[in-house]
Design an enzyme around this catalytic site. Structure first.
Site, PDB file in Angstrom:
ATOM      1  N   TYR A 120       0.835  -1.215   0.000  1.00  0.00           N
ATOM      2  CA  TYR A 120       0.000   0.000   0.000  1.00  0.00           C
ATOM      3  C   TYR A 120       0.867   1.262   0.000  1.00  0.00           C
ATOM      4  O   TYR A 120       0.616   2.207  -0.752  1.00  0.00           O
ATOM      5  CB  TYR A 120      -0.903  -0.040   1.229  1.00  0.00           C
ATOM      6  CG  TYR A 120      -1.848   1.124   1.381  1.00  0.00           C
ATOM      7  CD1 TYR A 120      -2.972   1.245   0.566  1.00  0.00           C
ATOM      8  CD2 TYR A 120      -1.644   2.092   2.368  1.00  0.00           C
ATOM      9  CE1 TYR A 120      -3.856   2.306   0.718  1.00  0.00           C
ATOM     10  CE2 TYR A 120      -2.521   3.150   2.533  1.00  0.00           C
ATOM     11  CZ  TYR A 120      -3.631   3.246   1.700  1.00  0.00           C
ATOM     12  OH  TYR A 120      -4.500   4.303   1.865  1.00  0.00           O
ATOM     13  N   LYS A 126       0.873   4.066  -2.945  1.00  0.00           N
ATOM     14  CA  LYS A 126       0.501   5.453  -2.663  1.00  0.00           C
ATOM     15  C   LYS A 126       1.660   6.415  -2.908  1.00  0.00           C
ATOM     16  O   LYS A 126       1.438   7.583  -3.275  1.00  0.00           O
ATOM     17  CB  LYS A 126      -0.006   5.571  -1.225  1.00  0.00           C
ATOM     18  CG  LYS A 126      -1.371   4.926  -1.009  1.00  0.00           C
ATOM     19  CD  LYS A 126      -2.408   5.419  -2.003  1.00  0.00           C
ATOM     20  CE  LYS A 126      -3.821   4.986  -1.649  1.00  0.00           C
ATOM     21  NZ  LYS A 126      -4.811   5.433  -2.669  1.00  0.00           N
TER      22      LYS A 126
END
Length: 274
Positions: free
Chosen positions: A167, A171
């Site tokens: 993640y 991001k």
């Protein structure tokens, strides 16, 4: 009489059937935008459309997974067929699938990068010919209106976060994509910015002592935060609490509003002073 600052703008908001995406869709619609609402499941998307319409706004549902290679074209076509163009793109869809790096599978890694980075790339790629053609027509008639791209990042992508190698990497990649689009699409009078969220109260971060999961396509994904983890997280936030989805939507709206027409290539941290 209040002025709707996004009157007749066409906004695509991925992952807008629930949580932050839903709040973003409702907020943009309240300011006059015509919204293409997306979710994996028909019911949440239809509920958001009904909510917007009951408040006097305009919206249409586009059901499907953003990770489907054909989805981006379908998303963009839905906007063009129903409302004639594209003015705002909010790449919001996503979820977390956490594990420490030594236990993270290739599928965990690939799936999270797919939903958080590859899908936005495809949506922007599919939108480019529509925006380019519209700008060419507009230049012949007068000033080119300012269009907006808002990509959703995270403080995990700026700072890292244990258990979120996938993640955090996705991001962080979203920041690079945002800044590149700012440079590539500046000639179209398109601004491209990112909002990096801290701790926002959603079903993914709800405080719980029990194991809870959500269904994402064919997988059960564990969600929720242990009370001790949430307590530690909020102690590091200047405002002393998690943000609401409405506050999260407000950050996106700031970057969609006319007042931000000379702000591009930036990352706005919406984290309460994290």
């Amino acid at each position: 009489m209040s002025v709707q600052k996004l009157q007749d703008k066409v906004a695509l908001v991925s992952g807008s059937g629930r949580g932050i995406g839903r709040a973003v869709a409702v907020k943009l619609a309240s300011e006059g935008a015509r919204v293409v609402v997306n979710d994996l499941d028909p019911e949440p998307a239809k509920e958001v459309v009904a909510e917007i319409e009951s408040a006097g706004g305009q919206a249409v549902a586009c059901i499907g997974s953003v990770t489907d290679p054909e989805f981006a074209d379908h998303f963009v076509t839905t906007a063009v067929d129903n409302y004639g163009g594209i003015d705002i793109i909010v790449n919001n869809a996503g979820y977390t699938w956490d594990n420490v790096i030594q236990k993270m599978t290739d599928k965990q890694w690939a799936d999270i990068l797919d939903v958080h980075l590859t899908a936005p790339f495809r949506i922007l790629r599919a939108a480019q010919p529509i925006i380019s053609a519209a700008v060419k027509r507009e230049r012949e008639q007068g000033p080119v209106p300012c269009r907006k791209v808002v990509n959703i990042s995270s403080t995990s992508g700026l700072l890292g976060n244990p258990g979120q190698a996938n993640y955090s990497s996705a991001k962080a990649g979203m920041v690079g994509l945002t800044k590149t689009i700012a440079k590539e699409w500046g000639r179209y009078n398109v601004t491209s910015n990112a909002v990096a969220y801290g701790v926002i109260s959603t079903r993914l971060t709800s405080v719980t002592t029990e194991a809870k999961t959500i269904k994402v396509e064919d997988r059960d994904i564990r969600v929720g935060m242990d009370p001790a983890v949430m307590d530690a997280a909020t102690k590091g936030i200047a405002l002393g609490r998690a943000g609401t989805v409405e506050e999260a939507a407000g950050a996106v709206y700031l970057l969609c509003s006319p007042e931000s027409s000379y702000i591009t290539g930036q990352v706005l941290v919406c984290g309460g002073g994290l």
